[in-house]
Design an enzyme around this catalytic site. Sequence first.
Site, PDB file in Angstrom:
ATOM      1  CG  HIS A 175     -21.398   3.113 120.608  1.00 15.71           C
ATOM      2  ND1 HIS A 175     -21.049   4.673 120.944  1.00 15.71           N
ATOM      3  CD2 HIS A 175     -22.505   3.220 119.706  1.00 15.71           C
ATOM      4  CE1 HIS A 175     -21.811   5.339 120.007  1.00 15.71           C
ATOM      5  NE2 HIS A 175     -22.669   4.808 119.237  1.00 15.71           N
ATOM      6  CG  ASP A 426      -6.938   8.551  99.455  1.00 19.12           C
ATOM      7  OD1 ASP A 426      -6.203   7.385  99.479  1.00 19.12           O
ATOM      8  OD2 ASP A 426      -6.707   9.436  98.482  1.00 19.12           O
TER       9      ASP A 426
END
Length: 485
Positions: A175, A426
């Site tokens: 992070h 996608d």
Amino acid sequence: MAELSSTSVKLVELCRVAPQPQPDVAEFSLPLTFFDLLWLRFPHFHRLFFYEILASSASADTKPFFNSLLFQKLKASLSVTLQHFLPLAGNITWPQDSHKPVLSYVQGDAVSLTTAQSDADFHRLSSNDFNIEAKEYHPLVPQLAISHEKAAVLAFQITLFPNSSGFSIGISMHHAALDGKTLFMFLKSWAHLCKHEPDTLLPDQLKPFYDRRVFIQDPAGLELEAIYLNQFLNMDQRANNRSLMVATRYKSVALPDSIRGTFEFTSTKIEALRQSVMIKKQQQYHLSVLYLSTFCLTCAYTWVCLVKAEQEEEEEEIKDDQILTVLSVDCRSRLDLPIPATYFGNCITGHGAFAERKGLLGEDGFFVAVNAISEAIKGLDNGVLNGAENLVSSLYLSESDLQATTDHSRVFTTAGSHQFKMYDTDFGWGRPKSTEVVPIGRRGAIAITFSDGKNGGGAVDIGLVLKKHHMEVFASLFPKGLENL
């Protein structure tokens, strides 16, 4: 990588993927800003994407498709994508001659990519069933290489489910290098280049912005960078402590009997929640200015359901204590000098919404929660970094301080955003069937994770990991309130 279960997951290959070579770029480094430093020793973030391969997308025998075409295409496009995101192939270090940590890439650096096969039920793991233990996802995500001196930034694992015609992509992220918005900019870039030709140009909204010299400035008077660095250097009762290991508070612990659950807010239900608040405000003119965003409404409703579920589980007298929900705030557009939406790195901070438990459990609990979150959002107008000097000390409480805090209050945290449009990721084989955050051995606050709905249509999904009985009560309460709107 996370421990692989011998009964369900088999390691196939462990390789390293380097950015496509660039003759004129041998190294690339970024100093960590105070936004990044906040997460320096925080637990790594893990996310899973599940993709189903339809019969029309693969040959009759899916194994060759999985083992050659799919993996090779993902691997090749990952290398091309890293060319645009060089720091993600690098490491975080804290050199002795540097007053603060740096994120740097040196030619030859690469990300870890694991391939594995699983005989688990793909359709079950990617469903909304509430009988899936959180630990069942652990073997599907990799572990980042980390030591006191150096920490990797990203790692990936592709797990094939040949018996179910599906695969998953597991992601582990440090992070301190990037926030959720940057992660999804990278993932969508990878998906774009995988779905199209590798030499396709990235659209402007997927091109990372790296300049930190002007846009990310430590606010005058706050000296956040100095405060954070001093706290890390003196952490664990050690002087000049430059360790990059996950903080002691977050050491991996077993989470027995924990169940994951995903719950949907349809666009119709979100609008019904909004209308119910507007009617209430018309009836009670003393209510303050309300922010009726999709996030505010869905967060408030989830917050109340969680408090009610815990109360029913405990079956005790209602405690007269304060409940805190920590809201993750994207600061890109809120700083004095707004920075581009494609800024690479961290640009988030946390702000607390407070409410009394009794108020949340009362008849108007939802409106109490909406009001509390609205007040927190309204407070951002006075300065998005107000109170930021206390964030490191709050995130890295000692065990004794943590126990004292949790004895008197309850904390929930929020993560993710439906605005990331995760289900648009996608790679060429269609939308994800499901995406999950995978908490591994993390104690403390319950996290409410947000994403766009897997069923589309403007829906929002929230994800939770709770004790089994707590989840059962929550799953019973959640639809009831929505049905009564």
